[in-house]
Motif scaffolding. Sequence first.
Motif, PDB file in Angstrom:
ATOM      1  N   ILE A   1       0.836  -1.203   0.000  1.00 42.34           N
ATOM      2  CA  ILE A   1       0.000   0.000   0.000  1.00 42.34           C
ATOM      3  C   ILE A   1       0.868   1.250   0.000  1.00 42.34           C
ATOM      4  O   ILE A   1       0.630   2.204  -0.762  1.00 42.34           O
ATOM      5  CB  ILE A   1      -0.942  -0.005   1.219  1.00 42.34           C
ATOM      6  CG1 ILE A   1      -1.979  -1.128   1.097  1.00 42.34           C
ATOM      7  CG2 ILE A   1      -1.651   1.341   1.350  1.00 42.34           C
ATOM      8  CD1 ILE A   1      -2.793  -1.345   2.354  1.00 42.34           C
ATOM      9  N   MET A   2       1.892   1.265   0.854  1.00 47.88           N
ATOM     10  CA  MET A   2       2.744   2.447   0.942  1.00 47.88           C
ATOM     11  C   MET A   2       3.513   2.681  -0.357  1.00 47.88           C
ATOM     12  O   MET A   2       3.722   3.824  -0.770  1.00 47.88           O
ATOM     13  CB  MET A   2       3.699   2.324   2.131  1.00 47.88           C
ATOM     14  CG  MET A   2       2.992   2.501   3.471  1.00 47.88           C
ATOM     15  SD  MET A   2       4.113   2.681   4.889  1.00 47.88           S
ATOM     16  CE  MET A   2       4.615   0.986   5.139  1.00 47.88           C
ATOM     17  N   ASN A   3       3.912   1.599  -1.027  1.00 47.72           N
ATOM     18  CA  ASN A   3       4.621   1.751  -2.303  1.00 47.72           C
ATOM     19  C   ASN A   3       3.722   2.349  -3.375  1.00 47.72           C
ATOM     20  O   ASN A   3       4.119   3.279  -4.089  1.00 47.72           O
ATOM     21  CB  ASN A   3       5.160   0.390  -2.768  1.00 47.72           C
ATOM     22  CG  ASN A   3       6.376  -0.065  -1.980  1.00 47.72           C
ATOM     23  OD1 ASN A   3       7.014   0.743  -1.306  1.00 47.72           O
ATOM     24  ND2 ASN A   3       6.685  -1.346  -2.046  1.00 47.72           N
ATOM     25  N   VAL A   4       2.505   1.831  -3.504  1.00 48.18           N
ATOM     26  CA  VAL A   4       1.603   2.302  -4.559  1.00 48.18           C
ATOM     27  C   VAL A   4       1.134   3.724  -4.286  1.00 48.18           C
ATOM     28  O   VAL A   4       1.019   4.542  -5.205  1.00 48.18           O
ATOM     29  CB  VAL A   4       0.392   1.350  -4.709  1.00 48.18           C
ATOM     30  CG1 VAL A   4      -0.614   1.906  -5.706  1.00 48.18           C
ATOM     31  CG2 VAL A   4       0.853  -0.034  -5.149  1.00 48.18           C
ATOM     32  N   THR A   5       0.890   4.041  -3.023  1.00 45.76           N
ATOM     33  CA  THR A   5       0.373   5.376  -2.693  1.00 45.76           C
ATOM     34  C   THR A   5       1.479   6.395  -2.474  1.00 45.76           C
ATOM     35  O   THR A   5       1.189   7.577  -2.248  1.00 45.76           O
ATOM     36  CB  THR A   5      -0.487   5.319  -1.414  1.00 45.76           C
ATOM     37  OG1 THR A   5       0.318   4.866  -0.317  1.00 45.76           O
ATOM     38  CG2 THR A   5      -1.669   4.380  -1.602  1.00 45.76           C
TER      39      THR A   5
ATOM     40  N   PHE B   1      -5.200  11.880  -1.975  1.00 49.68           N
ATOM     41  CA  PHE B   1      -5.516  10.455  -1.948  1.00 49.68           C
ATOM     42  C   PHE B   1      -6.831  10.283  -1.195  1.00 49.68           C
ATOM     43  O   PHE B   1      -6.895  10.523   0.007  1.00 49.68           O
ATOM     44  CB  PHE B   1      -4.382   9.709  -1.227  1.00 49.68           C
ATOM     45  CG  PHE B   1      -4.575   8.226  -1.091  1.00 49.68           C
ATOM     46  CD1 PHE B   1      -3.994   7.365  -2.000  1.00 49.68           C
ATOM     47  CD2 PHE B   1      -5.311   7.685  -0.054  1.00 49.68           C
ATOM     48  CE1 PHE B   1      -4.155   5.985  -1.868  1.00 49.68           C
ATOM     49  CE2 PHE B   1      -5.479   6.312   0.084  1.00 49.68           C
ATOM     50  CZ  PHE B   1      -4.894   5.456  -0.827  1.00 49.68           C
ATOM     51  N   ALA B   2      -7.896   9.921  -1.911  1.00 46.79           N
ATOM     52  CA  ALA B   2      -9.201   9.670  -1.299  1.00 46.79           C
ATOM     53  C   ALA B   2      -9.640   8.268  -1.704  1.00 46.79           C
ATOM     54  O   ALA B   2     -10.157   8.056  -2.805  1.00 46.79           O
ATOM     55  CB  ALA B   2     -10.221  10.711  -1.737  1.00 46.79           C
TER      56      ALA B   2
ATOM     57  N   MET C   1      -9.241  10.784  -6.397  1.00 51.12           N
ATOM     58  CA  MET C   1     -10.096   9.656  -6.061  1.00 51.12           C
ATOM     59  C   MET C   1      -9.402   8.351  -6.430  1.00 51.12           C
ATOM     60  O   MET C   1      -8.979   8.160  -7.577  1.00 51.12           O
ATOM     61  CB  MET C   1     -11.436   9.773  -6.787  1.00 51.12           C
ATOM     62  CG  MET C   1     -12.438   8.687  -6.425  1.00 51.12           C
ATOM     63  SD  MET C   1     -12.832   8.598  -4.668  1.00 51.12           S
ATOM     64  CE  MET C   1     -13.607  10.201  -4.398  1.00 51.12           C
ATOM     65  N   VAL C   2      -9.289   7.448  -5.471  1.00 49.54           N
ATOM     66  CA  VAL C   2      -8.589   6.177  -5.651  1.00 49.54           C
ATOM     67  C   VAL C   2      -9.573   5.034  -5.424  1.00 49.54           C
ATOM     68  O   VAL C   2     -10.006   4.788  -4.292  1.00 49.54           O
ATOM     69  CB  VAL C   2      -7.399   6.056  -4.686  1.00 49.54           C
ATOM     70  CG1 VAL C   2      -6.779   4.668  -4.759  1.00 49.54           C
ATOM     71  CG2 VAL C   2      -6.350   7.123  -4.990  1.00 49.54           C
ATOM     72  N   CYS C   3      -9.956   4.340  -6.484  1.00 47.88           N
ATOM     73  CA  CYS C   3     -10.849   3.182  -6.378  1.00 47.88           C
ATOM     74  C   CYS C   3     -10.018   1.938  -6.083  1.00 47.88           C
ATOM     75  O   CYS C   3      -8.947   1.751  -6.658  1.00 47.88           O
ATOM     76  CB  CYS C   3     -11.638   3.005  -7.665  1.00 47.88           C
ATOM     77  SG  CYS C   3     -12.721   4.399  -8.057  1.00 47.88           S
TER      78      CYS C   3
END
Length: 567
Positions: A191-195, A285-286, A315-317
Motif C-alpha cells: 500500500i505504501m509503495n503504490v500510494t 488520496f481519497a 479519487m482512488v478506487c
Amino acid sequence: MTAFLLDAFERAAGRGGSLTLTRAGGDETISWAQVHAEAIGLAGFLQTAGIGRGTAVGLLGTTSRTLVTAIRAVWLAGASVTVLTPPTSSDPTLVADACHSAVRSADLDVLLLCPPFGPFTAGLTAVLAAGGCRVVAVDDRIRQAVAGTPYTRPDLTDHDTALRQFTSGSTGEPKAVRITHGNLAANLTGIMNVTRHEEVPDCLVSWLPLFHDMGLIGFLTLPMSCGACRLILSTPEEFLARPTSWLANISRYRGTATGAPAFAYGLAARLLPPGADLDLSHVRFALCGAEPIDPDVIGSFTARAAQHGFNPAAMVCAFGMAEATLAVSLVPPGRGMHLDEVDTAILQTEKRAVPASPGAATTRHPRLGQPLPGIEIRIVDPDTGVVRGDRDIGQIQLRGTSVSPGYVHTTGPDGLLTDGWLSTGDLGYLTDGEIIVCGRRKDILIVGGRNITPHEVERAASQAQGARAGRIAAFRGPDRPRADTLVVAVEARTPDTDALRDAVITAVVTQVGLRPHAVIILEPGTLPKTTSGKIRRTELRQRYLAGEFAGDMAPYEAAGIPAGTRP
C-alpha cells in the motif's frame, strides 16, 4: 520481514508524527512517541498477566486513546489482535451474548475491555470463563499506572498470527481470518509503495471503525507504523451524526489522505451545505473501497467537492478483502476514477466485457487498478475452474504474500484451492492488467439467459421518486424451475408506499428490462448492512422467504396473480 511491526513501531516513535482524536469537548493530540511509551508500559503489564506470543486477544471499546494504545500494546506483547464490534445496547445480557459469540468465532484467549465497557468486567468474566477466555479491564488509570513496567520484546516470525480479522459477513455469518505478521507486512508495504506514502508525510483523516480492516489496518496501523505522518481520528458515531464533519476535519487539518466506503461519499455529497466554507485542495488520496463502487455516487461527490478545491484525480478506487489482509489492488493516486464501459447485452448473455459500440446500451465499471506487489490475480470459470482470458467474466482468484493461510476454525486453508489460489466469491475480469469487479457470485440473478447483478437493479430503483439512495437491496426471491425471481427492498422517504412501489417497478422494468417479483418497502434505517456498509442480501432473502415481509409485496403477488399472467 520478521517482526516488521515491532521494528516499525520502534522507528516510528522518533519520527515526529502525531495522533489527534477529535471530540466535541475539544480535540486531543498526542505524539506517536508518547503512544509508543504508553503502549510499551501496557505491553509489559500484559506480559506479566501471561499475555504474549501465541495469545489471541480481543479488544472491546470505542475509538479512544486507550483503545489505540491497547491495540499497539497487544502487538508489542507478541499477541494477536481482534477488535470487536461494540454492542449497540447497554443491556448486560445482550453485551454478554455479542461478546460470547465473537470470542467463540475467533477462538480468543483474553478479552480486553476498554472504555466504556469496564463496568461489564464481572458479568463478562462469569459468561466467558467457562470457555477459557479471561477478561481484563484497561482504562485510562491502568494505562498510566503501568508506565515504566518492565517489557521484554518477543521473538516473532512472519508465520506468527498478527490479526484474527472478521470478514464483513455480507453473504453469511462473519468468519475470523488468520492474518500473519508476514501477511500484514506485505500488505502495508505494498500500500505504501503504490500510494507513495512515505515520499511526503501525509495527514490522514479517518472516522472508520477500528473493528473494520480498512480502519484498523489502512487508517491506524499504517500511520502509526510510519510515524512521520499525522492521523486525525474521529468516531464512526460522529460521522453518522454529522456526515459533513468528515470533510470539515479534512479542511481544518489540511488533510492529504482519507478513505471510506462509497455510501459515505454519497452521504457527504448529499448533505454538504451550499456555500460551506471548506478547503479540500490538499487531498491527494481519497480511497473508495469496502463495497461496490457506484460511478454516479462518486461522480456526484467529486462534482460537489470540486467546488471546495477537491481534485477529482485524487479519487482512488480499490478492491480488497479480509482474506487478503486488506488491499488487493488500487489505482495510483493522481489518476482518478476511470470507467470501463462495456456492452450490456454481451455482458449479460455471453459473460464477456466487450467495449461498447456507439448507440449500444452500456454498463460502467470502475477500474480498480493492478494487484499490489506480491499478489497474483487470475479469472477462472466458476464451474470448471478453467482459466479465462482477457475480458472474460469469471470468478476472481488470488494468491500471494498478503493472502491469509486460512480461517481460525479450520485445520487447513479452508477457501483456498488445492493449488494455492483463494477463491474470492467475486465475479470480475481483467483488462490491461487491471481488475474489474462485477459482483458477488452468490448474488447474481439469472433470468431469461441474462446474468444480472443486484447493483444494476439497485441503481435503477434509486431513480424512483421516494426511494432512499444507497438504501436499496435487490436479491433472489423464491426459487423457480427455469429462472431466478427478483425481489427489491427499498427504504422509503415518502409515506405514499403504493406510489413508491409502482415507481420502483417502472424504473427497474424500464432500465433493466426485468419486472420484480416483489417490492418490499422498509422504514428508514432498517435495511440490514454489515459493519462496513455492505448490504446483507442473504439475510434479507432469508427473512423474505420466512414471510417477514408478507405485507410489503408487489400488489400482483399479494393478490396471488400467477407470474406468467401479470401485466
